[in-house]
Design a protein around this motif. Structure first.
Motif, PDB file in Angstrom:
ATOM      1  N   ALA A  24      -6.592  -1.114  -2.048  1.00 30.54           N
ATOM      2  CA  ALA A  24      -5.123  -1.007  -1.989  1.00 30.54           C
ATOM      3  C   ALA A  24      -4.722   0.428  -2.340  1.00 30.54           C
ATOM      4  O   ALA A  24      -5.567   1.307  -2.545  1.00 30.54           O
ATOM      5  N   SER A  25      -3.412   0.635  -2.408  1.00 32.30           N
ATOM      6  CA  SER A  25      -2.859   1.921  -2.835  1.00 32.30           C
ATOM      7  C   SER A  25      -2.172   1.747  -4.189  1.00 32.30           C
ATOM      8  O   SER A  25      -1.604   0.682  -4.475  1.00 32.30           O
ATOM      9  N   ASN A  74       2.608  12.721 -11.004  1.00 33.53           N
ATOM     10  CA  ASN A  74       2.389  11.488 -10.245  1.00 33.53           C
ATOM     11  C   ASN A  74       1.459  11.747  -9.072  1.00 33.53           C
ATOM     12  O   ASN A  74       1.563  12.784  -8.392  1.00 33.53           O
ATOM     13  N   PHE A  75       0.569  10.791  -8.824  1.00 31.02           N
ATOM     14  CA  PHE A  75      -0.384  10.889  -7.734  1.00 31.02           C
ATOM     15  C   PHE A  75      -0.408   9.578  -6.953  1.00 31.02           C
ATOM     16  O   PHE A  75      -0.317   8.491  -7.553  1.00 31.02           O
ATOM     17  N   LEU A  76      -0.538   9.685  -5.650  1.00 30.60           N
ATOM     18  CA  LEU A  76      -0.770   8.521  -4.806  1.00 30.60           C
ATOM     19  C   LEU A  76      -2.275   8.361  -4.634  1.00 30.60           C
ATOM     20  O   LEU A  76      -2.955   9.283  -4.163  1.00 30.60           O
ATOM     21  N   ALA A  93      -1.409   5.882 -16.720  1.00 32.06           N
ATOM     22  CA  ALA A  93      -1.385   4.472 -16.312  1.00 32.06           C
ATOM     23  C   ALA A  93      -1.454   4.387 -14.796  1.00 32.06           C
ATOM     24  O   ALA A  93      -0.974   5.276 -14.070  1.00 32.06           O
ATOM     25  N   LEU A  94      -2.035   3.302 -14.336  1.00 36.21           N
ATOM     26  CA  LEU A  94      -2.131   3.003 -12.910  1.00 36.21           C
ATOM     27  C   LEU A  94      -1.215   1.820 -12.619  1.00 36.21           C
ATOM     28  O   LEU A  94      -1.263   0.801 -13.318  1.00 36.21           O
ATOM     29  N   VAL A  95      -0.335   1.954 -11.609  1.00 43.23           N
ATOM     30  CA  VAL A  95       0.574   0.867 -11.262  1.00 43.23           C
ATOM     31  C   VAL A  95       0.486   0.595  -9.767  1.00 43.23           C
ATOM     32  O   VAL A  95       0.042   1.446  -8.986  1.00 43.23           O
ATOM     33  N   THR A  96       0.917  -0.592  -9.371  1.00 45.91           N
ATOM     34  CA  THR A  96       0.882  -0.965  -7.966  1.00 45.91           C
ATOM     35  C   THR A  96       1.839  -0.103  -7.148  1.00 45.91           C
ATOM     36  O   THR A  96       2.830   0.420  -7.654  1.00 45.91           O
ATOM     37  N   LEU A 121     -10.841   6.415  -2.350  1.00 48.01           N
ATOM     38  CA  LEU A 121     -10.925   7.061  -1.041  1.00 48.01           C
ATOM     39  C   LEU A 121     -10.222   8.414  -1.027  1.00 48.01           C
ATOM     40  O   LEU A 121     -10.742   9.388  -0.489  1.00 48.01           O
ATOM     41  N   SER A 122      -9.021   8.492  -1.613  1.00 45.91           N
ATOM     42  CA  SER A 122      -8.285   9.747  -1.615  1.00 45.91           C
ATOM     43  C   SER A 122      -7.181   9.700  -2.656  1.00 45.91           C
ATOM     44  O   SER A 122      -6.808   8.626  -3.135  1.00 45.91           O
ATOM     45  N   PHE A 123      -6.685  10.879  -3.009  1.00 48.23           N
ATOM     46  CA  PHE A 123      -5.502  10.952  -3.870  1.00 48.23           C
ATOM     47  C   PHE A 123      -4.781  12.256  -3.587  1.00 48.23           C
ATOM     48  O   PHE A 123      -5.384  13.239  -3.140  1.00 48.23           O
TER      49      PHE A 123
END
Length: 321
Positions: free
Chosen positions: A46-47, A38-40, A100-103, A25-27
């Motif tokens: 989820a995020s 780092n990116f949200l 890497a993608l993390v919670t 949806l977005s970052f």
């Protein structure tokens, strides 16, 4: 500024598509942090936090970090959990960088920690140490006592530009610590960088620990010493023994200190102060003109080091044996 590598929409879409995390949806870039980009990331499920590991991080260390996070999360510790790709891989590549993608963890770090925050930190740190006991990975602490003199050698000829006499003061402290450093303390996985901005809270309740990219194997009590330096000095650099007592009591309520750990704590605190003095000094003298990241003041840790040099016993930190 903590986005050193830009990511195109097309690159990100393809990367997120390799994970079973829903539709992107977005970052947006995250401004805090100095080591990586780092990116949200928001999807319809989820995020997440997407991290691109920059050149200061050794790619060979990344499996240790990511597997450690997976191990600790499996034990129930609240920390970012790596998300495997559809192929079961924790570490991918994006924009020419390991990624890497993390919670995503809810919470905020506190800029002015109170006593209750220090107590919560102590408990969480002890839980981390206990949860890491059976982690099979191993990573040497490159910034332990053996690494301080080589680091100082890289900047000793300019250290007096920061403060006259600083070089001699550091050299004297190195001589002392190299002789006094304990080598028989309980060892295990430590975070090694539990500064307030790496600890999240929801109100007064600790909600998670983040940024494990200095984690390594070392004396468990050295982690405590790092936190006493990072959490228990006020803005005027006076030492708050009430906060120290709360941190230590929180820790020992979960994992009691052994006798040698107790007696070694003043030396460990001196070492932790010197470690951050040296890394900050190196960065201060090495930052290129026009850099986006402002280096942190090394003299803050010189003042902390001088305080610890006056300490004769651990009871001065508020913990009775």
């Amino acid at each position: 500024m903590a986005v050193y590598t830009e990511v195109t929409d097309e690159e990100l879409q393809a990367f997120i598509g390799s994970y079973d995390v829903g539709r992107l949806l977005s970052f947006k870039g995250i401004a805090e942090g100095v080591e990586n980009s780092n990116f949200l990331v928001h999807t319809d499920k989820a995020s997440y936090i997407l991290t691109l590991y920059e050149k200061r991080v050794n790619p060979d260390d990344l499996p240790f970090f990511l597997n450690l996070l997976q191990h600790l999360a499996g034990k129930g510790l609240s920390c970012p959990t790596p998300v495997p790709s559809k192929d079961g891989i924790l570490l991918g590549e994006l924009a020419g960088r390991p990624a890497a993608l993390v919670t995503f963890l809810e919470g905020m770090w506190v800029k002015r920690p109170r006593v209750e925050h220090c107590a919560e930190l102590g408990k969480a740190m002890a839980e981390l140490h206990l949860d890491g006991r059976d982690y099979e990975g191993f990573r040497t602490n490159a910034l332990n006592v053996d690494g301080w003199r080589p680091l100082f050698d890289q900047c000793s000829d300019r250290s007096d530009d920061v403060l006259p006499g600083l070089g001699a003061e550091i050299a004297s402290e190195l001589d002392h610590l190299e002789k006094a450093w304990p080598d028989n303390l309980p060892n295990g996985v430590i975070h090694a960088d539990l500064f307030p901005d790496n600890v999240f809270f929801l109100g007064d309740e600790l909600s998670g620990l983040i940024d494990f990219y200095f984690a390594c194997n070392d004396a468990l009590a050295y982690d405590i010493a790092i936190c006493l330096n990072a959490w228990c000095f006020e803005k005027d650099l006076s030492f708050n023994v009430t906060k120290a007592r709360a941190l230590l009591k929180g820790y020992t309520s979960v994992r009691p200190l052994e006798a040698d750990e107790y007696t070694s704590l003043p030396t460990l605190c001196r070492g932790a102060a010197l470690r951050f003095l040296l890394t900050r000094l190196f960065d201060w003298l090495s930052v290129p003109e026009g850099a986006l990241v402002t280096p942190k003041d090394p003299l803050e840790y010189l003042k902390k080091l001088r305080f610890h040099q006056t300490i004769e016993g651990t009871q001065a930190y508020g913990l009775e044996r």
